[in-house]
Design a protein around this motif. Sequence first.
Motif, PDB file in Angstrom:
ATOM      1  N   GLY A 194       0.820  -1.197   0.000  1.00 30.44           N
ATOM      2  CA  GLY A 194       0.000   0.000   0.000  1.00 30.44           C
ATOM      3  C   GLY A 194       0.857   1.251   0.000  1.00 30.44           C
ATOM      4  O   GLY A 194       2.087   1.194   0.076  1.00 30.44           O
ATOM      5  N   PRO A 195       0.206   2.410  -0.052  1.00 30.74           N
ATOM      6  CA  PRO A 195       0.958   3.660  -0.182  1.00 30.74           C
ATOM      7  C   PRO A 195       1.595   4.145   1.105  1.00 30.74           C
ATOM      8  O   PRO A 195       2.513   4.955   1.082  1.00 30.74           O
ATOM      9  CB  PRO A 195      -0.122   4.651  -0.649  1.00 30.74           C
ATOM     10  N   GLY A 196       1.116   3.664   2.250  1.00 30.48           N
ATOM     11  CA  GLY A 196       1.619   4.164   3.525  1.00 30.48           C
ATOM     12  C   GLY A 196       2.844   3.427   4.013  1.00 30.48           C
ATOM     13  O   GLY A 196       3.354   2.503   3.384  1.00 30.48           O
ATOM     14  N   LEU A 319       5.641  -5.578  -7.094  1.00 29.94           N
ATOM     15  CA  LEU A 319       4.586  -6.400  -7.678  1.00 29.94           C
ATOM     16  C   LEU A 319       3.773  -7.004  -6.541  1.00 29.94           C
ATOM     17  O   LEU A 319       4.306  -7.729  -5.703  1.00 29.94           O
ATOM     18  CB  LEU A 319       5.212  -7.494  -8.539  1.00 29.94           C
ATOM     19  N   VAL A 320       2.479  -6.690  -6.509  1.00 32.11           N
ATOM     20  CA  VAL A 320       1.585  -7.206  -5.474  1.00 32.11           C
ATOM     21  C   VAL A 320       0.459  -7.976  -6.147  1.00 32.11           C
ATOM     22  O   VAL A 320      -0.254  -7.433  -6.995  1.00 32.11           O
ATOM     23  CB  VAL A 320       0.987  -6.077  -4.618  1.00 32.11           C
ATOM     24  N   GLU A 370      -1.752 -13.024  -0.028  1.00 30.11           N
ATOM     25  CA  GLU A 370      -1.142 -11.911  -0.755  1.00 30.11           C
ATOM     26  C   GLU A 370       0.351 -12.180  -0.916  1.00 30.11           C
ATOM     27  O   GLU A 370       1.012 -12.615   0.035  1.00 30.11           O
ATOM     28  CB  GLU A 370      -1.362 -10.596   0.007  1.00 30.11           C
ATOM     29  N   LEU A 371       0.842 -11.923  -2.127  1.00 30.71           N
ATOM     30  CA  LEU A 371       2.260 -12.126  -2.455  1.00 30.71           C
ATOM     31  C   LEU A 371       2.858 -10.797  -2.873  1.00 30.71           C
ATOM     32  O   LEU A 371       2.336 -10.124  -3.768  1.00 30.71           O
ATOM     33  CB  LEU A 371       2.397 -13.142  -3.584  1.00 30.71           C
ATOM     34  N   LEU A 372       3.952 -10.416  -2.229  1.00 26.62           N
ATOM     35  CA  LEU A 372       4.678  -9.198  -2.564  1.00 26.62           C
ATOM     36  C   LEU A 372       6.049  -9.570  -3.075  1.00 26.62           C
ATOM     37  O   LEU A 372       6.732 -10.426  -2.491  1.00 26.62           O
ATOM     38  CB  LEU A 372       4.851  -8.298  -1.338  1.00 26.62           C
ATOM     39  N   GLN A 373       6.468  -8.918  -4.168  1.00 26.01           N
ATOM     40  CA  GLN A 373       7.792  -9.121  -4.724  1.00 26.01           C
ATOM     41  C   GLN A 373       8.382  -7.761  -5.095  1.00 26.01           C
ATOM     42  O   GLN A 373       7.714  -6.965  -5.751  1.00 26.01           O
ATOM     43  CB  GLN A 373       7.721 -10.036  -5.950  1.00 26.01           C
TER      44      GLN A 373
END
Length: 529
Positions: A194-196, A319-320, A370-373
Motif C-alpha cells: 500500500g501507499p503508507g 509487484l503485489v 497476498e504475495l509481494l515481490q
Amino acid sequence: MQAFFHRFKPAGAPSWRISFSAVACAAVLALGSSPALAWNLEDVAKLASQRAKTPFKQASQAVPAELAKMEYDDYRDIRFKPESTLWRADKLAYEANFFHVGRHGDSVRVHEITPAGAKRIPYDPARFNFGKNKLSPKSWGDLGYGGVRFFSNLNSPTYKDELVVFSGASYFRALGSGQLYGLSARGLAVDTAGPGQEEFPRFTDYWLEKPATEGAPLTIYALMDSERMTGAYRFDVKPGEQTVTEVRARLFMRPTDKPVTTLGIAPLTSMFFFGENQPRPGDFRPEVHDSDGLMIATDDGKGGGEWLWRPLQNPASPLVTSFSMQKLKGFGLMQRDRAFRSYEDTEARYEQRPSAWVTPLSDFGAGRVELLQFATPDETHDNVAAYWVPEKMPAPGQPLDLAYQIAWQGKNQQLPPNGWVTQSRRGIGYSKLGADALGQQIQFVVDFAGPALDALPEGAKVEAITTAGSNARVVESLAYRNPATGAWRMTLRVERLKTAEPAQPIELRAFLQHNNQTLSETWTNLITN
C-alpha cells in the motif's frame, strides 16, 4: 510502497523500539517475585489486552554510546559464553542463549518459566565475551537482550544444533534436520503493501518454558506491540526432519484514527534473486534464491479444492498479487529445487534452505493470500513476502484468536497429491506475430511430475489447459512426454495484444488434464515486461 525487507540477521537487529504501557509494564515487572506456579497464553493475553487499551508510546531508552558507534564486524565479535547457556547444566532436551543488544538498541525482556513460577532473566555482561572490543558493559545497566536462540539434538545425539531463533521485530525462523537457515517467519505483518508506511509489530517480551519431559516440544511465549496492534503468542516447536512450529495467538487492535488496511497473518519473508525462469548473465551460478515459488491449497468445503503454483520473480518494480478464496487449506514459500547443480554455490548451499508450509489449525474464514515481490540488486536483501489477509477485520479491543502451524521442510516437503511443477523456463517465441499483437512473442517451457502422471498408460493423451488475461492471447499450448527424461512437459506461447495497456501484467494459468481428470496443480504466472 517501499522496499522494506532486510535479510534476517540475528547479529544486527532492526532499530525500532516499543515501550510498555504503564499497566502492562507493572504487571510484567511483578513477575520477578510472582508466586504463580503456571504461566500460559491467557496470562500473556491479559498483558496484550491491557496494552491495547492505552496509547502506543515509542520507547526512548538510549543505547550506550559505546554500542551506538560500533561497526557491524565489531558487534559480531561479541559472543555468548557457552558455559552460560541456559539449561545446559540440567542436561535437558533444549538449551538457550541470547544475542547481545546491537548498536540500534533493539532489546527484549526475557523470562524463564519454571515449576516455581516465572522470573526475569536480567542482562548480565558476564554472559558475553566481548572479543577485541574495548568496552565498559558494567556501566550500561539492564539492557535486556537482542534476541533468543534455542538448540536441540537435531542432527546428532551427541551435539545440540541451532533449532530456532527469535530476533528482530517479530521475526523467527527454524530448521529441520540437514537444513540451513533461509527464509523467515514473522508474528504479524501490518500494511506491508500500500501507499503508507509499513508497521513492524515487535516482540517485546519472551517467556521460555523450562523443558520438563523428554520428547516434549519447546514452548515459548511472546508479547507483541506496535502502534496499532498488540498480541499474545505461544510457540510450540517440535524438532525433526521437518521441524514444526505450532503458533497460537490472540491479537488486539488499538483504537486509532488510522485503521489497519492489510492485516497479514502467518507472514513469511524470503529472497529470490534469480532462477531458471529469470537467469542472470555474468553469474556462474544458475540460480540464487531461498524460495522458488509460492504454493497455495484452497478448500472448497466438499473435500476438494485447487492447488496453485506461482514461480517467484525479481521484478523491475514492486509487484503485489493476491489469491482470494473462501477457505484456506495451506500456503507456503517453497524451495522445491533441492539439487546442488541448480545453484553450484559451495558456501550458500541454497539447496539446503527450508521451505515453510503454513497450515491453519483454526478457521481462518474467507480471505486472500497476498504475495509481494520487490526488486533486489543482490542476494543480501529479502524481497519476497506472503501472508494471509482475513476478509473480516477485528473491531478495536476485540480479540482475534488464531492457530496455525509452520512446517520447515527439506527434501520431503508438501506437494499436491496428483502432480506438480518441477521447473519453469521463459524464452522468446520466434513465430510470426499476429496483426493485433504487440512486442514479441513469449514462450514458456514447464515440466511436471507426480503420481497422477506416472500412472498414465502408454499413449495417453494429455492436454495443457491454458488461459490468459484479456490483454493477451495464447498462441500455442502443448503437452507431451520429454523423450530425454520421460517426464511430462508443457510448452506455451503467448502474445500481448495491441489493445492492452503495455504496463499491465499478463496473467497466465495452465494445468495438465487427461479425459477431464486434472493431473497437476495449476501453474500461474505473471508476465510483467
